[in-house]
Design a protein around this motif. Structure first.
Motif, PDB file in Angstrom:
ATOM      1  N   ASN A 102       0.816  -1.220  -0.131  1.00  0.00           N
ATOM      2  CA  ASN A 102       0.112  -0.009  -0.081  1.00  0.00           C
ATOM      3  C   ASN A 102       0.838   1.393   0.076  1.00  0.00           C
ATOM      4  O   ASN A 102       0.291   2.257  -0.281  1.00  0.00           O
ATOM      5  CB  ASN A 102      -0.989  -0.008   1.306  1.00  0.00           C
ATOM      6  N   HIS A 103       2.222   1.157   0.562  1.00  0.00           N
ATOM      7  CA  HIS A 103       3.018   2.267   0.334  1.00  0.00           C
ATOM      8  C   HIS A 103       4.295   2.381  -0.321  1.00  0.00           C
ATOM      9  O   HIS A 103       5.092   3.180  -0.346  1.00  0.00           O
ATOM     10  CB  HIS A 103       3.124   2.864   1.874  1.00  0.00           C
ATOM     11  N   GLY A 104       4.581   1.004  -0.666  1.00  0.00           N
ATOM     12  CA  GLY A 104       5.846   0.852  -1.626  1.00  0.00           C
ATOM     13  C   GLY A 104       7.074   0.829  -0.493  1.00  0.00           C
ATOM     14  O   GLY A 104       8.143   1.108  -1.456  1.00  0.00           O
ATOM     15  N   LEU A 105       7.126   0.496   0.463  1.00  0.00           N
ATOM     16  CA  LEU A 105       8.248   0.346   1.264  1.00  0.00           C
ATOM     17  C   LEU A 105       9.143  -0.802   0.766  1.00  0.00           C
ATOM     18  O   LEU A 105       8.998  -1.741   0.444  1.00  0.00           O
ATOM     19  CB  LEU A 105       7.873   0.130   2.831  1.00  0.00           C
ATOM     20  N   ARG A 106      10.416  -0.431   0.927  1.00  0.00           N
ATOM     21  CA  ARG A 106      11.453  -1.514   0.588  1.00  0.00           C
ATOM     22  C   ARG A 106      11.540  -2.320   1.596  1.00  0.00           C
ATOM     23  O   ARG A 106      11.310  -2.125   2.890  1.00  0.00           O
ATOM     24  CB  ARG A 106      12.914  -0.941   0.143  1.00  0.00           C
ATOM     25  N   VAL A 107      12.222  -3.576   1.426  1.00  0.00           N
ATOM     26  CA  VAL A 107      12.575  -4.424   2.680  1.00  0.00           C
ATOM     27  C   VAL A 107      13.358  -4.038   3.639  1.00  0.00           C
ATOM     28  O   VAL A 107      13.200  -4.085   4.736  1.00  0.00           O
ATOM     29  CB  VAL A 107      13.104  -6.011   1.920  1.00  0.00           C
ATOM     30  N   SER A 108      14.355  -3.324   3.092  1.00  0.00           N
ATOM     31  CA  SER A 108      15.371  -2.695   4.089  1.00  0.00           C
ATOM     32  C   SER A 108      14.716  -1.387   4.865  1.00  0.00           C
ATOM     33  O   SER A 108      15.012  -1.547   5.906  1.00  0.00           O
ATOM     34  CB  SER A 108      16.442  -1.859   3.293  1.00  0.00           C
ATOM     35  N   GLU A 109      13.868  -0.952   4.179  1.00  0.00           N
ATOM     36  CA  GLU A 109      12.775   0.114   5.073  1.00  0.00           C
ATOM     37  C   GLU A 109      12.095  -0.555   6.164  1.00  0.00           C
ATOM     38  O   GLU A 109      11.815   0.111   7.354  1.00  0.00           O
ATOM     39  CB  GLU A 109      12.019   1.043   4.097  1.00  0.00           C
ATOM     40  N   ILE A 110      11.374  -1.809   5.801  1.00  0.00           N
ATOM     41  CA  ILE A 110      10.458  -2.309   6.889  1.00  0.00           C
ATOM     42  C   ILE A 110      11.486  -2.878   8.061  1.00  0.00           C
ATOM     43  O   ILE A 110      11.119  -2.675   9.189  1.00  0.00           O
ATOM     44  CB  ILE A 110      10.059  -3.798   6.161  1.00  0.00           C
ATOM     45  N   SER A 111      12.419  -3.453   7.596  1.00  0.00           N
ATOM     46  CA  SER A 111      13.437  -3.963   8.653  1.00  0.00           C
ATOM     47  C   SER A 111      14.131  -2.720   9.688  1.00  0.00           C
ATOM     48  O   SER A 111      14.330  -2.709  10.684  1.00  0.00           O
ATOM     49  CB  SER A 111      14.609  -4.667   8.032  1.00  0.00           C
ATOM     50  N   GLY A 112      14.218  -1.586   8.848  1.00  0.00           N
ATOM     51  CA  GLY A 112      14.832  -0.527   9.833  1.00  0.00           C
ATOM     52  C   GLY A 112      13.802   0.395  10.511  1.00  0.00           C
ATOM     53  O   GLY A 112      14.325   1.184  11.263  1.00  0.00           O
ATOM     54  N   LEU A 113      12.564   0.087  10.358  1.00  0.00           N
ATOM     55  CA  LEU A 113      11.672   0.865  11.290  1.00  0.00           C
ATOM     56  C   LEU A 113      11.755   0.780  12.612  1.00  0.00           C
ATOM     57  O   LEU A 113      11.966  -0.527  13.095  1.00  0.00           O
ATOM     58  CB  LEU A 113      10.186   0.525  10.697  1.00  0.00           C
TER      59      LEU A 113
END
Length: 262
Positions: A102-113
């Motif tokens: 729904n927001h186009g987040l990268r895998v690295s961005e998911i992990s880094g949250l």
């Protein structure tokens, strides 16, 4: 443009940039025609070369359509599970999938949250600050109602893990191994790969990054004029990168086979 020799056209620009500018102006006149503000689109017969066609075809071969994503979310439905740990795992996976689709987040961005990156008061449904985006470029995304609901559900389960990690998404191993640690990028990829295998949609070349492709392609199919805002929301360094999604959306929407579909 049409009367200028090809070798002289926009020497300082790449073919992608030229193609993008022509596409934007063509769509601008298309909008003007729909509103009867103009009565001719001078860009209809202008060809800008290959541009991002190769990238568009690559996107189409790797993105996930809505039915596939919905099927994956159905597998993550808490009502299908009985154990508290299974339900928490489903809630976490649902939240991650929605953020990527729904927001186009990268895998690295998911992990880094981190937990501190979530602001429940911004916008209509809260926001997330992406401080670990590609190229060290931070950006803020505004959540949708469905994404916020999924995130809230996960946070309710996360509170019961008693984890001391700052990460928004933490591991929930079902085999008794150490849990409560930040989700690694590999763990996020493995989560999606497992869902693909269960659905029978796993094939070479497609990965969890295809959810980001699905987000951008769908937006371009619905509203081609949103190219600039899409580029910003995805954290692209140049709008020419985003153009591939515009062309992918147009290729799907204008599929000539639809004219002879039995």
């Amino acid at each position: 443009y049409a009367s200028t020799p090809i070798v002289e056209r926009f020497k300082r620009y790449t073919s992608d940039t030229v193609s993008l500018r022509i596409t934007l102006v063509r769509n601008f006149f298309k909008m003007g025609l729909s509103r009867q503000a103009v009565f001719h689109n001078p860009l209809l017969e202008i060809k800008a070369g290959k541009g991002s066609t190769a990238r568009a075809q690559k996107i189409i071969s790797r993105f996930y359509d809505d039915s596939e994503v919905l099927a994956a979310l159905e597998l993550c439905d808490e009502n299908r599970l009985h154990s508290p740990q299974g339900k928490s795992l489903a809630a976490r996976n649902t939240a991650m999938i929605r953020l990527m689709r729904n927001h186009g987040l990268r895998v690295s961005e998911i992990s880094g949250l981190d937990m501190a990156d979530f602001n429940p008061s911004t916008g209509e449904a809260g926001s997330l600050l992406l401080r670990h985006a590609k190229g060290d470029k931070s950006r803020t995304i505004l959540l949708t109602d469905k994404s916020r609901a999924s995130l809230d559900r996960w946070l309710a389960y996360r509170a019961m893990t008693q984890t001391t990690s700052e990460a928004l998404f933490v591991s929930l191993n079902l085999n008794g191994a150490e849990s409560g640690e930040r989700m690694s990028t590999r763990a996020v990829r493995d989560m999606w790969d497992e869902l693909q295998k269960r659905l029978g949609i796993k094939r070479p070349g497609r990965s969890v990054h295809g959810l980001r492709h699905a987000y951008a392609t769908r937006i371009m199919m619905e509203d081609p004029s949103a190219l600039i805002s899409l580029s910003l929301s995805m954290g692209h360094s140049s709008v020419t990168i985003t153009q591939g999604y515009l062309e992918a959306g147009q290729m799907i929407d204008k599929n000539p086979a639809k004219l002879s579909d039995l």
